[in-house]
Design an enzyme around this catalytic site. Structure first.
Site, short mmCIF file in Angstrom:
data_model
loop_
_atom_site.label_atom_id
_atom_site.label_comp_id
_atom_site.label_asym_id
_atom_site.label_seq_id
_atom_site.Cartn_x
_atom_site.Cartn_y
_atom_site.Cartn_z
N ASN A 9 0.87 -1.18 0.00
CA ASN A 9 0.00 0.00 0.00
C ASN A 9 0.91 1.22 0.00
OD1 ASN A 9 -1.76 2.07 0.49
ND2 ASN A 9 -2.41 1.36 2.53
N LYS A 11 0.12 4.19 -0.24
CA LYS A 11 -0.55 5.38 0.33
C LYS A 11 -0.34 6.57 -0.62
CE LYS A 11 -0.25 3.26 4.82
NZ LYS A 11 -0.17 3.38 6.26
N HIS A 96 -9.50 0.97 4.94
CA HIS A 96 -8.23 1.21 5.64
C HIS A 96 -8.48 2.16 6.81
CE1 HIS A 96 -4.17 2.53 6.50
NE2 HIS A 96 -3.76 1.42 5.89
N GLU A 98 -6.93 4.62 7.83
CA GLU A 98 -6.78 6.05 7.50
C GLU A 98 -8.04 6.59 6.84
OE1 GLU A 98 -3.05 5.60 5.43
OE2 GLU A 98 -2.11 5.08 7.33
N GLU A 168 -5.14 -4.92 10.59
CA GLU A 168 -4.16 -3.86 10.79
C GLU A 168 -4.46 -3.13 12.10
OE1 GLU A 168 -2.24 -2.64 6.77
OE2 GLU A 168 -3.92 -1.32 7.19
N GLY A 174 2.53 2.54 10.70
CA GLY A 174 3.44 3.67 10.52
C GLY A 174 4.13 4.12 11.79
N SER A 213 3.70 -1.88 10.32
CA SER A 213 5.15 -1.88 10.57
C SER A 213 5.82 -3.20 10.24
CB SER A 213 5.44 -1.44 12.01
OG SER A 213 4.97 -0.12 12.24
P1 13P Z 1 3.15 0.57 7.64
O1 13P Z 1 3.69 -0.72 7.06
O2 13P Z 1 3.86 1.79 7.10
O3 13P Z 1 3.07 0.52 9.12
O4 13P Z 1 1.64 0.73 7.09
C1 13P Z 1 0.79 -0.35 7.21
C2 13P Z 1 -0.44 -0.05 6.46
O5 13P Z 1 -1.23 0.80 6.82
C3 13P Z 1 -0.68 -0.81 5.22
O6 13P Z 1 -1.97 -0.61 4.74
#
Ligand code: 13P
Length: 252
Positions: A9, A11, A96, A98, A168, A174, A213
């Protein structure tokens, strides 16, 4: 036997130069991928450019979101499932954290998007997960259940044959803090058991990715857990070497 699946992803990261560089790296290493399904999910604006840059069919393309409206219409700024299909997307990440936290997407909206994606023939990667506060206050399982139930009640358990779930934990996204393999496994087993109450075969076959992560150094141990079938990778998917190393850690 479930075939592991790792998706990147990206982002809201990238530029044409960045995409070309990353995809060139992925192209050159894609021959190393065996026994694992792999996808990358660029920002929608770069999906077409990413596909044109990819020279391997061992890596599929997904989107990070889509509209609830399935086709076309007066929905300024949106992109639909039929457009993603037209572009060549095989997957779409939905729900997601976010999108839920920043854009206020509700369980009902996420469920509707899953329905629309399935009708368009795109595999939804349905994200679920709890915040740290929800985990610490003991409501983690009910939060995840509600996220799943909204979708289950709309599309039914049989439709989950064509769904990927990504667990997740919000607190691991992140942050550099990953769930321990045991913590992640517990939740994955909970999700699979919940689905098994409705359909044991669907539960046994569904892919449940872990996200939060994941790095080359912790991927193998996470993916080695019995109910973890690969990962949804954020930051580390922006580096070709790291992403391929993570994909290889999922190989069976
Ligand atoms: P990170 O791997 O940067 O923690 O992000 C995970 C994520 O949100 C994947 O959709």
């Amino acid at each position: 036997m479930r075939k592991p699946f790792v998706a990147g992803n990206w982002k809201m990261h990238g530029s044409k130069a960045f995409v070309l560089n990353l995809v060139t790296g992925l192209n050159s290493k894609s021959g190393e991928l065996k026994g694992v399904d792999v996808a990358i999910c660029p920002p929608s604006l770069y999906i077409d450019y990413t596909l044109r840059s990819l020279s391997t069919d061992t890596i599929s393309i997904g989107a990070q979101n889509m509209a609830e409206e399935p086709h076309q219409g007066a929905f300024t700024g949106e992109g639909s499932a039929s457009m993603l299909k037209d572009l060549g997307c095989r997957y779409v990440i939905l729900g997601h954290s976010e999108r839920r936290a920043i854009y206020g997407e509700t369980n009902a909206e996420v469920a509707n998007k899953v329905r629309v994606a399935l009708e368009a023939g795109i595999t939804p990667i349905l994200c679920v997960g709890e915040t740290l506060q929800e985990r610490e206050s003991g409501v983690m399982e009910s939060v995840i259940s509600e996220q799943l139930d909204a979708v289950l009640s709309l599309v039914g358990i049989a439709a989950f044959k064509a769904v990927v779930i990504a667990y997740e934990p919000v607190w691991a996204i992140g942050t550099g803090v990953t769930a321990s393999p045991a913590q992640a496994q517990d939740v994955h087993a909970f999700i699979r058991a919940k689905l098994a109450q409705l359909d044991a075969v669907v539960a046994e076959n569904i892919i449940i990715q872990y996200g939060g992560s994941v790095k080359p150094g912790n991927a193998k141990e996470l993916f080695g857990q019995p109910d973890i079938d690969g990962g949804l990778i954020g930051g580390a998917s922006l580096d070709a070497d790291d992403f391929i190393a993570i994909c290889k850690a999922a190989e069976v």
